[in-house]
Design an enzyme around this catalytic site. Sequence first.
Site, PDB file in Angstrom:
ATOM      1  N   SER A 192      28.520  59.963  40.616  1.00 15.60           N
ATOM      2  CA  SER A 192      29.696  60.516  40.438  1.00 15.60           C
ATOM      3  C   SER A 192      30.296  60.720  39.052  1.00 15.60           C
ATOM      4  O   SER A 192      30.825  61.793  38.704  1.00 15.60           O
ATOM      5  CB  SER A 192      30.774  59.739  41.487  1.00 15.60           C
ATOM      6  N   ARG A 196      30.993  64.396  37.985  1.00 14.27           N
ATOM      7  CA  ARG A 196      32.328  64.890  37.810  1.00 14.27           C
ATOM      8  C   ARG A 196      32.792  65.280  36.496  1.00 14.27           C
ATOM      9  O   ARG A 196      33.268  66.449  36.300  1.00 14.27           O
ATOM     10  CB  ARG A 196      33.250  63.451  38.014  1.00 14.27           C
ATOM     11  N   ASN A 200      33.355  69.438  35.956  1.00 10.47           N
ATOM     12  CA  ASN A 200      34.780  69.945  35.380  1.00 10.47           C
ATOM     13  C   ASN A 200      34.480  70.815  34.026  1.00 10.47           C
ATOM     14  O   ASN A 200      35.024  71.969  34.092  1.00 10.47           O
ATOM     15  CB  ASN A 200      35.501  68.693  35.156  1.00 10.47           C
TER      16      ASN A 200
END
Lengths: 264, 156
Positions: A192, A196, A200
């Site tokens: 994660s 992540r 992004n």
Amino acid sequence: MAASGDLTSVEYIQHHLKNNSIGDGFWTLNLDTIIFGWLTFALVAFAAFRMRKSLTAGTPSGIQSFLELIVEFVGGQVKSIFTEANKLVAPLAMTIFVWVFLMNAMDLIPVDLIPKILSWFGVDYVKPVPTTDLGTTFALAISVFAIIIYYNIKFKGPIGYIKMFLFHPFGKWLMPVNIIMTTIEELAKPVSLGLRLFGNMFAGELLFLLIATLIVIQALIPLQIVLGLGWAIFHILVITLQAFIFMLLSTVYLSLASQTLDDH
Amino acid sequence: MSINATLFVQMITFALFVWFTMKFVWTPLTKVMDERNQRITDGLSAAEKGQRAEEDAKTQAQLEISKAKEQAIEILSKTEKRKTEIIEEAKNDAKAEAERIIVAAKAEIEQEVNRAREQLRTQVASIAMAGAAKVLGKEIDEKAHADLLGQLVKEI
């Protein structure tokens, strides 16, 4: 700009998303990622050495006060999460915050500027934002994960660490489920973290590229400028937030790892 | 867009970066900041101490002032007393002097009176002698009648 000439929008975007790399298969090195990673490191190193000359306990000035601001901010965050005294975690968190922020900040440089300048020197492909490369985000995530495992073993003991897999979260009667659950839980941390940040930053970069492609239609140039400016301003928030989240979650994971089983 | 060996290079960079931050940024800065905190704490406590000392000095000064005032009042009353004393003394002295002068003058006057009376007596005697001589028509033998004359002088 680059979208003009014989490139279509799709080709333009694909061109911009290609790393400048050497090697084959897994043993490929993305030179642009590595070099821009080092450049941001060098920036911090330069600032630190500039600061060392005028380091004072009196009134701080310039670089020192700026770095003190970061130290204070990161230190406060770490202290509130990681209650035990630890030499490594706070500098680690600060490094993550600063480095990720600086690498993210490369995104704010106009998408065509660096590739265009480098193209004059015969460099065909360049992707200047290291955090849009899975290699960077997972390098950070895996490093943090390694320290998580180290802290688990250091604070819980090897047996305590194995016990965590066996008896957590459902107690000893559901041991097989526990093993699967805990393994997923632990593996989810680096995955994660890495995904992540990558997601992004990649999405942000892609949006910049899409806005840049608007230039093919002359009438849309004002719209391109407005959108580009708007997204850049919004992106300042995104890059800071992503750096902060990465730092904060790493600290939280390390704090969890350093707790003994009774604390759970 | 797949993970490749860049990962390892970035991991090494990250490790170096953490080491660098720890050694050259975090440690010196926290040291300096702690030092500053210490300085500020020291400064604040020193200021507080100074304030307390100032207050002490103020009360001390107030005490001294009131003491001095008392002393001044005391001195003033003493002087007042002394003044009246001196005046009284001077008055007394003057009175005594005046009396003395009066007494002396009186004595002198008395003396003068006596002397005048003596003179007068002798003169009266000689006048009486002259008168008697004239009455008797011949010189009185002064020597012969000296005793008589002396008696006469004494009687006047």
